[in-house]
Motif scaffolding. Structure first.
Motif, PDB file in Angstrom:
ATOM      1  N   ARG A 101     135.593  44.753  46.431  1.00  0.00           N
ATOM      2  CA  ARG A 101     135.274  45.579  45.259  1.00  0.00           C
ATOM      3  C   ARG A 101     136.192  46.796  45.182  1.00  0.00           C
ATOM      4  N   LEU A 102     136.488  47.385  46.330  1.00  0.00           N
ATOM      5  CA  LEU A 102     137.397  48.542  46.330  1.00  0.00           C
ATOM      6  C   LEU A 102     138.792  48.144  45.831  1.00  0.00           C
ATOM      7  N   GLN A 103     139.209  46.919  46.179  1.00  0.00           N
ATOM      8  CA  GLN A 103     140.496  46.429  45.679  1.00  0.00           C
ATOM      9  C   GLN A 103     140.488  46.311  44.158  1.00  0.00           C
ATOM     10  N   ILE A 104     139.391  45.750  43.625  1.00  0.00           N
ATOM     11  CA  ILE A 104     139.298  45.589  42.166  1.00  0.00           C
ATOM     12  C   ILE A 104     139.347  46.960  41.490  1.00  0.00           C
ATOM     13  N   GLN A 105     138.650  47.939  42.096  1.00  0.00           N
ATOM     14  CA  GLN A 105     138.651  49.292  41.511  1.00  0.00           C
ATOM     15  C   GLN A 105     140.077  49.847  41.449  1.00  0.00           C
ATOM     16  N   CYS A 106     140.872  49.567  42.481  1.00  0.00           N
ATOM     17  CA  CYS A 106     142.266  50.027  42.465  1.00  0.00           C
ATOM     18  C   CYS A 106     143.081  49.253  41.430  1.00  0.00           C
ATOM     19  N   ASP A 107     142.842  47.935  41.340  1.00  0.00           N
ATOM     20  CA  ASP A 107     143.529  47.139  40.315  1.00  0.00           C
ATOM     21  C   ASP A 107     143.235  47.700  38.927  1.00  0.00           C
ATOM     22  N   ASN A 108     141.973  48.070  38.702  1.00  0.00           N
ATOM     23  CA  ASN A 108     141.592  48.606  37.393  1.00  0.00           C
ATOM     24  C   ASN A 108     142.291  49.934  37.092  1.00  0.00           C
ATOM     25  N   MET A 109     142.681  50.633  38.141  1.00  0.00           N
ATOM     26  CA  MET A 109     143.427  51.886  37.968  1.00  0.00           C
ATOM     27  C   MET A 109     144.925  51.621  37.803  1.00  0.00           C
ATOM     28  N   LYS A 110     145.300  50.333  37.766  1.00  0.00           N
ATOM     29  CA  LYS A 110     146.720  49.932  37.672  1.00  0.00           C
ATOM     30  C   LYS A 110     147.532  50.436  38.869  1.00  0.00           C
ATOM     31  N   ILE A 111     146.869  50.500  40.013  1.00  0.00           N
ATOM     32  CA  ILE A 111     147.576  50.867  41.239  1.00  0.00           C
ATOM     33  C   ILE A 111     148.190  49.593  41.812  1.00  0.00           C
ATOM     34  N   PRO A 112     149.530  49.532  41.929  1.00  0.00           N
ATOM     35  CA  PRO A 112     150.142  48.295  42.420  1.00  0.00           C
ATOM     36  C   PRO A 112     149.885  48.085  43.912  1.00  0.00           C
ATOM     37  N   THR A 113     149.728  46.824  44.281  1.00  0.00           N
ATOM     38  CA  THR A 113     149.567  46.440  45.682  1.00  0.00           C
ATOM     39  C   THR A 113     150.698  45.485  46.050  1.00  0.00           C
ATOM     40  N   LEU A 114     151.376  45.772  47.146  1.00  0.00           N
ATOM     41  CA  LEU A 114     152.416  44.840  47.610  1.00  0.00           C
ATOM     42  C   LEU A 114     151.766  43.507  47.950  1.00  0.00           C
ATOM     43  N   PRO A 115     152.394  42.383  47.593  1.00  0.00           N
ATOM     44  CA  PRO A 115     151.818  41.083  47.964  1.00  0.00           C
ATOM     45  C   PRO A 115     151.663  41.003  49.485  1.00  0.00           C
TER      46      PRO A 115
END
Lengths: 239, 239
Positions: A96-110
């Motif tokens: 869920r914390l990952q989704i919250q960051c995705d929603n903030m358009k925070i990029p995550t390295l693959p």
């Protein structure tokens, strides 16, 4: 009376007590306050005008969760965080914390990113938030973090570590010399034995320990100013 | 572009979106940040040296939960909160928040307390935090709060209200004149229609709305300073 430094076992015990039936806290609550304290510490030392690009390095455990919460708050503060999380945690709250960051358009390295990809993103970062290993870390450092830590050091970027610089033994510190030389440390709840001789700027966060628990474990926590969520501790003397 | 004032329905919809699968927040997370913002607002306006004794009035719903979180943080800040909670919420997270306050040795008036008991505690309080009714309130005001609200007003103590002064209609405001005349308001997420003409000091808390959600609902949220969790809004003109 100075603040108590915790063994790994005692840190674990306090966490269990806080989240057990007697303490009644949920992991979500404590992680939210912990991650906020990490983001505020970074923002206090590295202003967003000069250090806008933060590489948030997250491990697979609860400390990685603190890092994800911090990344989100840093985004709210106007920083441009990027997440490096090669081994995403499998628990629901972590996802869920990952989704919250995705929603903030925070990029995550693959997760599959290689050394070169990490080098590139380090080249376009201004500061590192190290939330890789926490107080339950036991060496040796496993892949891929065995190659990550040297890269973070080589980048010469300022490093803010959560609870214990990654690679340090929670109780014996950086005796083996394989850990990060962090510039800033934010200890959560109370500092750990291993950071007694940490010479950078040292903050304490996690303003949620009831007086009764503080007394029981003789934590001797410092006084937080006003309604702040962090307080700076005196630095250890440089040897 | 000024900040958007929300209808009750829209406030509900945003909450559902934040906590649904797409938003992925837990109630615990949002309530922790909301309650912290409430405590910080009170602390910003009513310093603990002059206003140490806070009566925290909690309703049975989620707003009461915000109040319990705020009471705990106020205790951490060095205030002496007392909780008035005549109808404790029945949900698990509400009960856990109560235990957390108990562990802080924050006294709670027994639910059976009568008017005289409430008068006595008002007589030894310096400021009120009103977390009785939130944005899902629909009149009329039911017992025991129909007798509580006049007592709070008669106390002449300063009142800090969460989201909407209790007794106000969420959209039409205090048209019927039965609501609290609060001195300070802390709106969560975005202000509600009913407080457009609120003339006291007005703060906004709940710094957790992703830009995408802010854009979708055209909230035009103000800029929060630094790493603060609250921001003061311009006051409405007094008529």
């Amino acid at each position: 009376m100075s603040v108590r430094y915790l063994t790994a076992r005692l840190a674990q015990q306090i966490d269990e007590e806080l989240m057990g039936p007697a303490g009644a806290f949920s992991l979500d609550q404590l992680m939210e306050l912990a991650g906020l304290a990490c983001a505020q510490t970074l923002a206090k030392v590295y202003g967003k005008d000069k250090y806008p690009r933060v590489l948030v390095c997250c491990g697979p455990g609860n400390q990685g969760g603190d890092g994800l919460v911090a990344a989100r708050h840093l985004g709210m503060f106007g920083y441009q965080p990027t997440i490096y999380m090669p081994k995403p945690g499998s628990k629901d709250h972590y996802k869920r914390l990952q989704i919250q960051c995705d929603n903030m358009k925070i990029p995550t390295l693959p997760p599959s990113s290689d050394v070169e990809a990490l080098k590139r993103v380090l080249g376009s970062s201004d500061v590192i938030l190290d939330a890789i290993f926490g107080f339950s870390f036991k060496g040796p450092i496993r892949s891929p973090f065995d190659s990550t830590l040297p890269l973070l050091t080589e980048s010469k970027l300022p490093i803010v570590s959560v609870d214990i610089p990654s690679g340090w033994d929670v109780e014996r510190g950086n005796a083996e010399g394989v850990g990060l030389n962090s510039d800033v440390l934010v200890s959560l709840t109370a500092p750990k034995e291993g950071v007694r001789h940490f010479t950078g700027r040292h903050f304490l966060g996690g303003r949620f320990i009831p007086k009764s628990l503080e007394g029981k474990y003789e934590l001797n926590l410092p006084h937080y100013p006003g309604f702040d969520q962090i307080v700076e501790l005196p630095s250890a003397q440089k040897l």
